[in-house]
Design a protein around this motif. Structure first.
Motif, PDB file in Angstrom:
ATOM      1  N   GLY A 267       0.802  -1.213   0.000  1.00 31.07           N
ATOM      2  CA  GLY A 267       0.000   0.000   0.000  1.00 31.07           C
ATOM      3  C   GLY A 267       0.837   1.266   0.000  1.00 31.07           C
ATOM      4  O   GLY A 267       0.477   2.262  -0.650  1.00 31.07           O
TER       5      GLY A 267
ATOM      6  N   ASN B 168      -9.696  -7.302   0.049  1.00 29.71           N
ATOM      7  CA  ASN B 168      -8.776  -6.662   0.983  1.00 29.71           C
ATOM      8  C   ASN B 168      -8.936  -7.291   2.366  1.00 29.71           C
ATOM      9  O   ASN B 168      -9.997  -7.223   2.965  1.00 29.71           O
TER      10      ASN B 168
ATOM     11  N   ASP C 255       2.848  -0.811   5.178  1.00 30.46           N
ATOM     12  CA  ASP C 255       2.043  -1.959   4.791  1.00 30.46           C
ATOM     13  C   ASP C 255       2.201  -3.075   5.829  1.00 30.46           C
ATOM     14  O   ASP C 255       3.315  -3.415   6.231  1.00 30.46           O
TER      15      ASP C 255
ATOM     16  N   ARG D  55      -3.148   9.046   4.391  1.00 37.85           N
ATOM     17  CA  ARG D  55      -3.306   7.664   4.847  1.00 37.85           C
ATOM     18  C   ARG D  55      -3.358   6.756   3.626  1.00 37.85           C
ATOM     19  O   ARG D  55      -4.232   6.917   2.773  1.00 37.85           O
ATOM     20  N   SER D  56      -2.434   5.822   3.532  1.00 35.35           N
ATOM     21  CA  SER D  56      -2.435   4.900   2.392  1.00 35.35           C
ATOM     22  C   SER D  56      -3.369   3.732   2.658  1.00 35.35           C
ATOM     23  O   SER D  56      -3.635   3.374   3.809  1.00 35.35           O
ATOM     24  N   GLU D  57      -3.878   3.153   1.586  1.00 34.27           N
ATOM     25  CA  GLU D  57      -4.686   1.945   1.695  1.00 34.27           C
ATOM     26  C   GLU D  57      -3.754   0.731   1.791  1.00 34.27           C
ATOM     27  O   GLU D  57      -2.625   0.760   1.311  1.00 34.27           O
ATOM     28  N   MET D  58      -4.241  -0.327   2.416  1.00 34.15           N
ATOM     29  CA  MET D  58      -3.450  -1.547   2.466  1.00 34.15           C
ATOM     30  C   MET D  58      -3.366  -2.177   1.076  1.00 34.15           C
ATOM     31  O   MET D  58      -4.307  -2.136   0.297  1.00 34.15           O
TER      32      MET D  58
ATOM     33  N   THR E  66      -7.605  -0.718   6.681  1.00 33.03           N
ATOM     34  CA  THR E  66      -6.693   0.424   6.698  1.00 33.03           C
ATOM     35  C   THR E  66      -6.574   0.969   8.120  1.00 33.03           C
ATOM     36  O   THR E  66      -7.593   1.217   8.766  1.00 33.03           O
TER      37      THR E  66
END
Length: 350
Positions: free
Chosen positions: A128, A271, A255, A297-300, A275
């Motif tokens: 991510g 997923n 991640d 904020r990044s997504e997984m 997150t």
């Protein structure tokens, strides 16, 4: 629905236990038919329905197996990849693909001659945090990029016990192990550089393989990419730093897939990691003439996407997610970095 891909795994060490077997077993497009363990029987507890083979030769002699995962030590990759291709198998080869670019090109040529599928396992493309960086670059959030730093730091002052990674062997060392991830990511984001300058050596006492690397990739001015890794980092700066004409993007290595896999979480096509609530990046740039600074904020990510991409490539003629041509470029850069460090000079690449 297409027939599942009958798959065998060449080793049940860390990569087999964490990065391959769980995803193959959980994906309905695959059947985990066999696992090689030379002496142990660890795979019996997790995958009792699979066959246990005691050698790679037994694995590739199984006529039902279509795809072989070559996830053994890098020193065996060339031999095992050749044997599998000669046996008519499609293959996925762990990173680092080979010891050097010459081996990489030879295996790629053999796969083409045998009309067999060959892909390289670069799972960090499916992190991510890397996808967050890719979005910033693709969407041109920072304007013309000037400088990028990609790091993979650890704190490991002693020997890991893995001689194929830290012993006096071809292909051992931090540059091949972790540097292969960063070099692949740099090429994916920015293309192949014009030249390279590198400092690669051993910092730890009584060690033989390199554990420190700093590689400077020369792109057309005014742009440079620096890749770095050390084993003396109890604290580390942001591992991803992008500096552009309009601003800066900082991204943590956040991640959680590897952590969750170590905890025994079973992955899925959907997923499978929520997150996190916290922020893991900072974007400070200019948008429509206004100065903007915000936490991000990044997504997984999902490593299952790699195996879905392999399935679609084999069954539906979709693009290979990591073709050997990509891995050859990574090996060329590793070769050039080692040469640069030995000769203490810039090595032209084009």
């Amino acid at each position: 629905m297409s027939q599942p891909i009958i798959t065998g795994i060449a080793s049940f060490g860390m990569s087999g236990k964490l990065f391959h077997a769980p995803f193959i077993n959980a994906n309905p497009h695959y059947e985990l038919r066999a696992i090689v363990e030379r002496h142990k029987e660890d795979s019996r507890e997790c995958y009792p329905d699979s066959r246990l083979y005691r050698s790679f030769e037994e694995l590739i002699a199984d006529p039902e197996i279509e795809l072989v995962i070559v996830n053994t030590p890098v020193q065996t990759h060339f031999e095992y990849a050749v044997k599998a291709l000669e046996a008519g198998k499609h293959i996925v080869v762990e990173k680092p693909f080979m010891i050097n670019a010459a081996e990489a090109a030879a295996v790629d040529q053999l796969a083409k001659e045998k009309n067999r599928f060959l892909s390289v396992y670069q799972n960090r493309r499916y992190d991510g945090d890397f996808r967050a960086i890719r979005d910033v670059v693709t969407e041109n959030m920072l304007g013309e990029l000037k400088e990028v730093e990609l790091r993979y730091d650890r704190y490991r002052t002693g020997h890991s016990g893995k001689d194929h990674k830290e012993g006096n062997k071809p292909g051992a060392g931090n540059l091949h192990d972790l540097g292969a991830h960063l070099i692949d990511q740099a090429i994916q984001l920015f293309g192949f550089p014009e030249a390279v300058f590198a400092d690669v050596f051993t910092m730890r006492k009584n060690m033989e393989a390199n554990d420190y690397f700093e590689v400077l990739l020369y792109y057309p001015r005014p742009f440079r990419v620096r890749i770095k890794g050390t084993v003396f980092a109890k604290e580390s700066p942001y591992p991803f730093i992008l500096q552009g004409e309009n601003g800066t993007f900082l991204q943590q290595r956040s991640d959680l897939q590897e952590t969750k896999l170590q905890e025994g979480v079973v992955p899925s096509i959907e997923n499978w990691i929520p997150t996190p609530e916290g922020f893991d990046g900072v974007l400070h740039t200019t948008i429509n003439g206004q100065d903007v600074r915000k936490q991000t904020r990044s997504e997984m990510g999902n490593y299952m996407d790699y195996y879905e991409d392999v399935y679609n490539a084999l069954r539906h003629d979709r693009p290979n997610p990591v073709p050997a041509t990509d891995a050859i470029l990574t090996m060329k850069l590793i070769d050039a970095a080692l040469q640069s460090s030995r000769e203490r000079r810039v090595i032209p690449l084009v």
